[in-house]
Design a protein around this motif. Structure first.
Motif, mmCIF file in Angstrom:
data_model
loop_
_atom_site.group_PDB
_atom_site.id
_atom_site.type_symbol
_atom_site.label_atom_id
_atom_site.label_comp_id
_atom_site.label_asym_id
_atom_site.label_seq_id
_atom_site.Cartn_x
_atom_site.Cartn_y
_atom_site.Cartn_z
ATOM 1 N N LEU A 33 0.831 -1.200 0.000
ATOM 2 C CA LEU A 33 0.000 0.000 0.000
ATOM 3 C C LEU A 33 0.870 1.257 0.000
ATOM 4 O O LEU A 33 0.565 2.223 -0.705
ATOM 5 C CB LEU A 33 -0.951 -0.013 1.205
ATOM 6 C CG LEU A 33 -1.963 -1.163 1.235
ATOM 7 C CD1 LEU A 33 -2.809 -1.093 2.508
ATOM 8 C CD2 LEU A 33 -2.839 -1.167 0.002
ATOM 9 N N ILE A 34 1.946 1.229 0.771
ATOM 10 C CA ILE A 34 2.881 2.372 0.781
ATOM 11 C C ILE A 34 3.472 2.569 -0.604
ATOM 12 O O ILE A 34 3.524 3.695 -1.124
ATOM 13 C CB ILE A 34 3.992 2.170 1.842
ATOM 14 C CG1 ILE A 34 3.402 2.217 3.260
ATOM 15 C CG2 ILE A 34 5.100 3.213 1.680
ATOM 16 C CD1 ILE A 34 4.352 1.720 4.358
ATOM 17 N N LYS A 42 8.637 -1.367 -4.548
ATOM 18 C CA LYS A 42 8.434 -2.143 -3.322
ATOM 19 C C LYS A 42 9.661 -2.051 -2.424
ATOM 20 O O LYS A 42 9.531 -1.983 -1.190
ATOM 21 C CB LYS A 42 8.131 -3.603 -3.678
ATOM 22 C CG LYS A 42 7.647 -4.410 -2.494
ATOM 23 C CD LYS A 42 7.279 -5.812 -2.888
ATOM 24 C CE LYS A 42 8.297 -6.726 -2.287
ATOM 25 N NZ LYS A 42 8.268 -8.082 -2.697
ATOM 26 N N ASP A 43 10.858 -2.027 -2.996
ATOM 27 C CA ASP A 43 12.080 -1.936 -2.190
ATOM 28 C C ASP A 43 12.129 -0.645 -1.379
ATOM 29 O O ASP A 43 12.506 -0.650 -0.206
ATOM 30 C CB ASP A 43 13.322 -2.042 -3.080
ATOM 31 C CG ASP A 43 13.513 -3.432 -3.652
ATOM 32 O OD1 ASP A 43 12.899 -4.395 -3.131
ATOM 33 O OD2 ASP A 43 14.276 -3.565 -4.635
ATOM 34 N N PHE A 49 8.705 1.228 5.495
ATOM 35 C CA PHE A 49 7.998 0.373 6.445
ATOM 36 C C PHE A 49 8.893 0.019 7.627
ATOM 37 O O PHE A 49 8.477 0.129 8.791
ATOM 38 C CB PHE A 49 7.542 -0.897 5.715
ATOM 39 C CG PHE A 49 6.846 -1.912 6.574
ATOM 40 C CD1 PHE A 49 5.473 -1.869 6.754
ATOM 41 C CD2 PHE A 49 7.551 -2.947 7.177
ATOM 42 C CE1 PHE A 49 4.809 -2.819 7.527
ATOM 43 C CE2 PHE A 49 6.906 -3.904 7.953
ATOM 44 C CZ PHE A 49 5.530 -3.833 8.122
ATOM 45 N N LEU A 50 10.118 -0.403 7.364
ATOM 46 C CA LEU A 50 11.016 -0.817 8.434
ATOM 47 C C LEU A 50 11.539 0.356 9.260
ATOM 48 O O LEU A 50 11.916 0.176 10.421
ATOM 49 C CB LEU A 50 12.186 -1.617 7.858
ATOM 50 C CG LEU A 50 11.804 -2.967 7.241
ATOM 51 C CD1 LEU A 50 13.017 -3.610 6.583
ATOM 52 C CD2 LEU A 50 11.180 -3.882 8.276
ATOM 53 N N GLY A 162 -3.651 -2.285 -8.716
ATOM 54 C CA GLY A 162 -2.431 -2.367 -9.530
ATOM 55 C C GLY A 162 -1.193 -1.895 -8.799
ATOM 56 O O GLY A 162 -0.233 -1.443 -9.423
ATOM 57 N N PHE A 163 -1.193 -2.004 -7.474
ATOM 58 C CA PHE A 163 -0.046 -1.601 -6.683
ATOM 59 C C PHE A 163 1.076 -2.637 -6.826
ATOM 60 O O PHE A 163 0.813 -3.803 -7.126
ATOM 61 C CB PHE A 163 -0.424 -1.456 -5.211
ATOM 62 C CG PHE A 163 -1.217 -0.196 -4.901
ATOM 63 C CD1 PHE A 163 -1.556 0.733 -5.874
ATOM 64 C CD2 PHE A 163 -1.630 0.060 -3.608
ATOM 65 C CE1 PHE A 163 -2.276 1.880 -5.572
ATOM 66 C CE2 PHE A 163 -2.346 1.196 -3.279
ATOM 67 C CZ PHE A 163 -2.677 2.106 -4.260
ATOM 68 N N PRO A 164 2.335 -2.223 -6.605
ATOM 69 C CA PRO A 164 3.469 -3.143 -6.751
ATOM 70 C C PRO A 164 3.339 -4.373 -5.851
ATOM 71 O O PRO A 164 2.970 -4.266 -4.689
ATOM 72 C CB PRO A 164 4.678 -2.302 -6.332
ATOM 73 C CG PRO A 164 4.260 -0.887 -6.564
ATOM 74 C CD PRO A 164 2.781 -0.865 -6.269
ATOM 75 N N VAL A 165 3.645 -5.520 -6.438
ATOM 76 C CA VAL A 165 3.667 -6.771 -5.672
ATOM 77 C C VAL A 165 5.055 -7.322 -5.756
ATOM 78 O O VAL A 165 5.565 -8.084 -5.123
ATOM 79 C CB VAL A 165 2.630 -7.806 -6.162
ATOM 80 C CG1 VAL A 165 1.240 -7.290 -5.876
ATOM 81 C CG2 VAL A 165 2.813 -8.148 -7.610
#
Length: 165
Positions: A33-34, A42-43, A49-50, A162-165
């Protein structure tokens, strides 16, 4: 043969383990989501996130990104629905992760002792104790099931948007 009190404690520990697994797995979906809300990879979202070290901070970030001006309601609203769902489910997870366990000397039932200080007007209260009875175990099972459903629903939303997976 296993003592009934030992069996209850074993069941509690297994359920708390499942709760932790499902929570961690589901909370990590906030990464996607971010990434989608910020338009990053995603990276990069993993780093964000971390860097945020609490669930509340991660949920706040996702909610604030979803509420940004110009965000279409069909993106914002389902995201807010899911973050509010996670926030609600976090209470049980926090209870069983931020406590120590003991046993009631009379019944043998496991007990949780909350590792939090409650500040009162003129004093403090330490270590609220709760017995882990059959109802508490059923409540943990219900939250695990709800987290499983939330996980599936958030994955579905991530794909729909369509968010990154």
């Amino acid at each position: 043969m296993t003592d009934p009190f030992e069996a209850r404690f074993d069941r509690l520990i297994l359920l708390v383990g499942r709760l932790n697994y499902m929570w961690t797995n589901t909370e990590s979906l906030l990464i996607h989501l971010i990434a989608g809300l910020t338009g990053t990879s995603k990276d990069v979202a993993v780093i964000i996130f971390l860097t945020l070290n609490t669930t509340r901070a991660r949920i706040d970030l996702v909610e604030r990104l979803a509420k940004m001006e110009g965000r279409p309601a069909q993106v914002r609203d389902p995201i807010l629905e899911h973050t509010q769902r996670l926030a609600k489910l976090s209470g049980i997870r926090n209870k069983y992760n931020h406590c120590i366990y003991s046993f009631d000397p009379e019944s043998g039932n496991p007990k949780t002792i909350l590792m939090r200080i409650a500040d009162r007007k003129t004093d403090i209260k330490l270590g609220r104790e709760d017995t882990v009875d059959d109802n508490a175990l059923l409540q943990i099972e219900a939250v695990v099931d709800q987290l499983s459903a939330a996980n599936r629903d958030i994955w579905k939303l991530i794909r729909q948007l369509g968010f990154p997976v």
